[in-house]
Design a protein around this motif. Structure first.
Motif, short mmCIF file in Angstrom:
data_model
loop_
_atom_site.label_atom_id
_atom_site.label_comp_id
_atom_site.label_asym_id
_atom_site.label_seq_id
_atom_site.Cartn_x
_atom_site.Cartn_y
_atom_site.Cartn_z
N HIS A 121 0.79 -1.29 -0.09
CA HIS A 121 -0.22 0.05 0.06
C HIS A 121 1.18 1.08 -0.13
O HIS A 121 1.93 1.09 0.57
CB HIS A 121 -0.78 -0.17 1.31
CG HIS A 121 -1.80 -1.36 0.88
ND1 HIS A 121 -3.12 -2.06 -0.02
CD2 HIS A 121 -1.98 -1.57 2.02
CE1 HIS A 121 -2.99 -3.15 1.09
NE2 HIS A 121 -2.71 -3.14 2.02
N ALA A 159 -0.01 3.93 0.98
CA ALA A 159 -0.80 5.34 1.96
C ALA A 159 -1.48 4.20 3.24
O ALA A 159 -2.42 3.96 2.96
CB ALA A 159 -1.11 6.28 1.20
N PHE A 160 -1.57 5.72 4.16
CA PHE A 160 -1.80 4.69 4.93
C PHE A 160 -3.26 4.82 4.77
O PHE A 160 -3.92 6.61 4.67
CB PHE A 160 -1.44 4.84 6.51
CG PHE A 160 -0.46 4.80 6.52
CD1 PHE A 160 0.12 3.32 7.89
CD2 PHE A 160 1.20 4.85 6.60
CE1 PHE A 160 0.59 2.54 8.13
CE2 PHE A 160 1.87 4.44 7.00
CZ PHE A 160 2.06 3.16 8.36
N GLN A 213 -5.39 5.03 10.59
CA GLN A 213 -3.93 4.64 11.18
C GLN A 213 -2.73 4.31 10.97
O GLN A 213 -1.61 3.88 11.95
CB GLN A 213 -4.04 3.28 9.38
CG GLN A 213 -4.72 2.83 9.09
CD GLN A 213 -5.01 1.53 7.75
OE1 GLN A 213 -4.38 2.74 7.12
NE2 GLN A 213 -4.76 0.33 7.06
N PRO A 231 -14.64 0.58 11.93
CA PRO A 231 -15.43 -0.69 11.69
C PRO A 231 -14.88 -1.66 10.93
O PRO A 231 -13.29 -1.23 10.67
CB PRO A 231 -16.10 0.63 11.47
CG PRO A 231 -15.23 1.86 10.28
CD PRO A 231 -14.74 1.91 11.74
N GLY A 245 -13.72 -3.91 8.95
CA GLY A 245 -13.14 -3.36 6.86
C GLY A 245 -11.79 -2.11 6.84
O GLY A 245 -11.61 -1.47 5.63
N ALA A 246 -11.88 -1.14 7.86
CA ALA A 246 -11.66 0.28 8.10
C ALA A 246 -9.41 -0.61 8.37
O ALA A 246 -9.16 0.34 7.99
CB ALA A 246 -11.22 0.93 9.30
N GLY A 247 -9.35 -1.40 8.82
CA GLY A 247 -7.68 -1.45 8.11
C GLY A 247 -6.88 -2.03 9.47
O GLY A 247 -5.84 -1.50 10.02
N LYS A 248 -7.58 -2.67 10.69
CA LYS A 248 -7.12 -2.62 11.56
C LYS A 248 -6.18 -3.41 12.12
O LYS A 248 -4.97 -3.09 12.89
CB LYS A 248 -7.62 -3.44 12.85
CG LYS A 248 -9.34 -2.38 13.30
CD LYS A 248 -10.23 -2.91 14.38
CE LYS A 248 -11.04 -3.98 13.77
NZ LYS A 248 -11.98 -3.39 12.98
N SER A 249 -5.59 -4.29 11.33
CA SER A 249 -4.50 -5.37 11.83
C SER A 249 -3.38 -4.54 11.35
O SER A 249 -2.43 -4.66 11.87
CB SER A 249 -4.27 -6.37 10.95
OG SER A 249 -6.45 -6.00 9.90
N LEU A 250 -3.40 -3.78 10.25
CA LEU A 250 -2.40 -2.73 10.05
C LEU A 250 -1.44 -2.39 10.93
O LEU A 250 -0.34 -1.82 11.15
CB LEU A 250 -1.49 -2.21 8.30
CG LEU A 250 -1.79 -2.61 7.03
CD1 LEU A 250 -2.29 -1.38 6.03
CD2 LEU A 250 -0.90 -3.63 7.14
N ASP A 261 -12.00 -12.58 6.34
CA ASP A 261 -11.21 -11.47 5.68
C ASP A 261 -11.51 -11.74 4.29
O ASP A 261 -10.85 -11.50 3.31
CB ASP A 261 -9.74 -11.54 5.87
CG ASP A 261 -9.56 -10.46 5.38
OD1 ASP A 261 -10.57 -9.43 5.38
OD2 ASP A 261 -8.24 -10.05 5.77
N ARG A 282 -14.71 -5.42 1.12
CA ARG A 282 -13.93 -4.72 2.54
C ARG A 282 -12.28 -4.61 1.47
O ARG A 282 -11.03 -3.83 1.38
CB ARG A 282 -13.29 -5.41 3.43
CG ARG A 282 -14.93 -5.92 4.01
CD ARG A 282 -13.70 -7.58 4.59
NE ARG A 282 -12.77 -7.56 5.43
CZ ARG A 282 -12.98 -7.01 7.27
NH1 ARG A 282 -14.08 -7.60 7.57
NH2 ARG A 282 -11.48 -7.88 7.56
P1 ADP Z 1 -10.20 -4.75 10.16
O1 ADP Z 1 -9.21 -5.66 10.67
O2 ADP Z 1 -10.79 -3.24 9.97
O3 ADP Z 1 -11.62 -5.54 9.82
P2 ADP Z 1 -8.50 -5.05 7.58
O4 ADP Z 1 -7.00 -4.60 8.21
O5 ADP Z 1 -9.06 -7.07 8.05
O6 ADP Z 1 -9.55 -4.46 8.46
O7 ADP Z 1 -8.04 -4.82 6.17
C1 ADP Z 1 -9.60 -4.69 6.01
C2 ADP Z 1 -9.36 -4.94 3.97
O8 ADP Z 1 -7.96 -3.22 3.23
C3 ADP Z 1 -7.72 -5.47 3.44
O9 ADP Z 1 -7.90 -6.38 2.25
C4 ADP Z 1 -6.56 -4.52 3.71
O10 ADP Z 1 -5.46 -4.76 3.37
C5 ADP Z 1 -6.85 -3.01 3.33
N1 ADP Z 1 -6.24 -2.37 3.72
C6 ADP Z 1 -5.48 -1.65 4.54
N2 ADP Z 1 -4.87 -0.69 4.99
C7 ADP Z 1 -4.99 0.28 4.03
C8 ADP Z 1 -4.03 0.58 3.50
N3 ADP Z 1 -3.76 1.29 4.26
N4 ADP Z 1 -4.62 0.90 1.36
C9 ADP Z 1 -5.15 0.01 0.98
N5 ADP Z 1 -5.50 -1.11 1.73
C10 ADP Z 1 -5.46 -0.94 2.73
#
Ligand code: ADP
Ligand code: ZN
Length: 611
Positions: free
Chosen positions: A14, A16-17, A21, A39, A41-46, A293, A321
């Motif tokens: 990716h 950009a954050f 994030q 929420p 799909g927001a991207g918590k794992s990163l 996921d 997502r």
């Molecule tokens: P959550 O745990 O919040 O539900 P995830 O961490 O599973 O969400 O991320 C959801 C999706 O968003 C994944 O497919 C991930 O690859 C994508 N994603 C997360 N951060 C970014 C980013 N900075 N840029 C593009 N895609 C992202």
């Protein structure tokens, strides 16, 4: 050493954050605890994976979801990160191997089920290594007040005490009220955490709430709009899941089912069929989805109304997502309300709570159900309704929900409202919505006869209106506070103070009524990026992805997400540098798959020019 942006690009592809994030990553890198509400799909794992790759030691991720761990570890390994998981699904041999690898310091990220935190050999393995970060996924599980309290989450604080030093602790959840947030902070003993709640809006999702005459017909109509796409249909009971699944199967749809009553092996098989795109439609109860996921779900249809907006938004949020356009449709009927009331009344009591606490919870559940019902029958912007529910300010027009998109006419309903209000009053505020509606429409059913209601002055006053029209008006009067529902098990309607002005002719009531929705209206604004890509190129890329995924035994989206393939079609890279520019392509994946994807892109380019 790589900085955070380089880690983001190199390992995750990716550039950009996303909103929120980066602040969380910064806080963690500076050694601060964090409490993040974002929420699905927001991207918590990163938020924890990026710091994890920048610390020298290991990051432990506590997660209750066995299937999610496997997925995440799969995805991380694909990205070149040393990761593993410890949970009940491992064989003894696999378990011993992971434990010995932990001792060797072989992992950067380790997912653990909360139960493991209290197990002696795990504790022992941890004593020899340095844990920099402890990330708690689904942190609301620690709260009695949350939806899914897990006693094993209470192990976390003890585990930290036993370590003898204090790693950074970061807690993540998708739904948390103020109470739950406080509970998380207190139970995990967070130290002045960086608190962040990011926007709950998911602009790529279109929300629709429909009250169809015939749900199954409506379902078929919707499915016809999604022939090449993948989606989930949620039903409230196992029986409905089976029935809908079977009918769709008979009609030749690529469909599978999931509910808690299926045998473990079958359930697992069905889930995989869906995750691996072997089946395109999943019909399921709410037991399905936690920890799935799957990024390419294009629609989520609720065949029944769920019990509250928290559940609805979480389930609907499994669509889109990867950021692509997706649709969330709720098919509502008044019967759904009764089913949910029954479920609340007959829910298993939580043994950890006192009788008084359980009463409080039950009252709360009824309150939430009421809000869900308001949503289902709302005539204002659905998105703003949801955001408002989660305490977020939003404009009252989004332009991308069934209410914003359908046209309304304003109708003066003062006289009708007076009829409804008098009927409720004159029958002594003893009846619920259905009965009031029946009296007004002059129905001759058994209960009306039994209570001798046919002689009532308001009996039959609204014969010229349809059931749906009368119900809509009653719902509207309740929503606006002219009437209220009392009692839970046998809800009855009562007239409020506010109604007097209407009854005495001092106030006029104007209600928005939807013009019958032409399905076409809803389709026009399908600003779907997929429309603008070359479909045959996309199909080729997908076929290649399928081949790679099959040979590795991983789901297709673990190789590249749909959004990445779409971006590839649009940017049409032919060199390595250009390919790196595509969202979702990092160094590791570039090395693994770059060349073969480029081959297709290059030849495609050529054939296009020749023709
Ligand atoms: P959550 O745990 O919040 O539900 P995830 O961490 O599973 O969400 O991320 C959801 C999706 O968003 C994944 O497919 C991930 O690859 C994508 N994603 C997360 N951060 C970014 C980013 N900075 N840029 C593009 N895609 C992202
Ligand atoms: Zn809207």
């Amino acid at each position: 050493m790589l900085d955070k942006n380089a880690v983001l690009k190199q390992y995750f592809g990716h550039s950009a954050f996303r909103a929120g994030q980066e602040q969380v990553v910064d806080a963690i890198l500076q050694g601060q605890d964090a409490l993040c509400v974002m929420p699905t799909g927001a991207g918590k794992s990163l938020c924890y994976q990026v710091p994890a790759l920048m610390f020298d030691g290991i990051t432990l991720v506590v997660s209750p979801l066995v299937s999610l761990m496997k997925d995440q570890v799969n995805a991380l390994t694909q990205n070149g990160v040393k990761a593993a998981y410890l949970n009940s699904s491992l064989t003894f041999g696999q378990y011993a191997m992971v434990i010995s690898n932990i001792r060797r310091g072989a992992y950067k990220i380790l997912y653990v089920a909360p139960e493991r935190l209290a197990v002696a050999d795990f504790l022992d393995a941890c004593s020899g290594i340095k844990i920099d970060l402890l990330a708690i996924d689904e942190a609301h599980c620690i709260s009695h007040w949350g939806q899914d309290f897990r006693p094993s989450y209470l192990n976390i604080a003890d585990f930290v005490d036993l370590l003898g030093y204090r790693p950074i602790i970061a807690a993540f959840t998708a739904t948390a009220t103020a109470e739950v947030k406080d509970d998380i902070e207190y139970s995990l003993k967070l130290k002045a955490p960086f608190r962040i709640t990011t926007g709950f809006d998911r602009p790529n999702l279109r929300f629709e709430a429909i009250r169809p005459k015939n749900k199954f017909d409506e379902l078929l109509r919707i499915l016809k709009q999604h022939t090449e796409e993948v989606g989930i249909i949620y039903c409230s009971t196992r029986k409905t899941v089976e029935a809908v699944g079977e009918k769709l199967n008979e009609l030749g749809f690529s469909v599978t089912i999931y509910h808690a009553g299926l045998e473990d092996a079958v359930r697992k098989q069905n889930q995989e069929d869906f995750v691996y795109d072997r089946k395109h439609i999943m019909v399921a109860t709410n037991a399905f989805g936690m920890g799935i996921d799957k990024s390419n779900v294009s629609y989520v249809i609720h065949y029944n109304m769920p019990k509250d907006i928290e559940s609805y938004y979480q389930e609907a949020g499994r669509a889109g997502r990867d950021g692509s356009y997706a649709v969330c449709t709720l098919l509502y009927s008044a019967r759904d309300v009764r089913t949910n009331q029954f479920l609340i009344e007959h829910s298993e009591p939580n043994p950890a709570l006192t009788v008084a606490q359980q009463e409080v919870l039950r009252a709360r559940d009824y309150e939430r159900l009421k809000k869900m019902t308001f949503y289902s029958t709302a005539i204002t912007c659905l998105r703003s309704f949801i955001l408002d529910y989660f305490g977020e300010k939003a404009p009252n027009y989004c332009g991308n929900c069934s209410n914003c998109l359908s046209q309304f006419t304003e109708v003066d309903i003062t006289v009708d409202a007076q009829k409804i209000l008098s009927c409720i009053k004159r029958t002594g505020e003893r009846f619920g919505k259905k009965m009031i509606c029946d009296i007004l429409r002059g129905s001759m059913n058994e209960r009306i006869m039994k209570f001798r209601l046919a002689g009532q002055t308001t009996y039959g006053l609204m014969r010229d209106r349809s059931v749906a029209q009368v119900r809509d008006m009653i719902d509207y009067l309740e929503f606006e506070g002219y009437i209220e529902t009392r009692g839970n098990e046998y809800p009855t309607l009562a007239v409020t103070q506010k109604a007097n002005a209407v009854l005495f002719g001092q106030e006029q009531l104007v209600m928005k009524q939807a013009k019958p929705k032409a399905p076409a209206v809803l389709k026009v604004k399908k600003g779907n990026i997929k429309e603008t890509v070359d479909r045959s190129l996309l199909a080729e890329l997908k076929a290649l992805r399928r081949k790679i995924a099959d040979s590795k035994g991983v789901p297709a989206y673990v190789v590249f997400s749909d959004a990445t393939l779409v971006d590839m079609c649009q940017k049409h890279p032919t060199t390595v540098e250009e390919l790196l520019d595509v969202s979702g392509v990092g160094r590791v994946k570039l090395e693994l798959y770059g060349e073969i994807f480029l081959q297709i892109l290059r030849t495609y380019d050529r054939t296009e020019k020749e023709s």
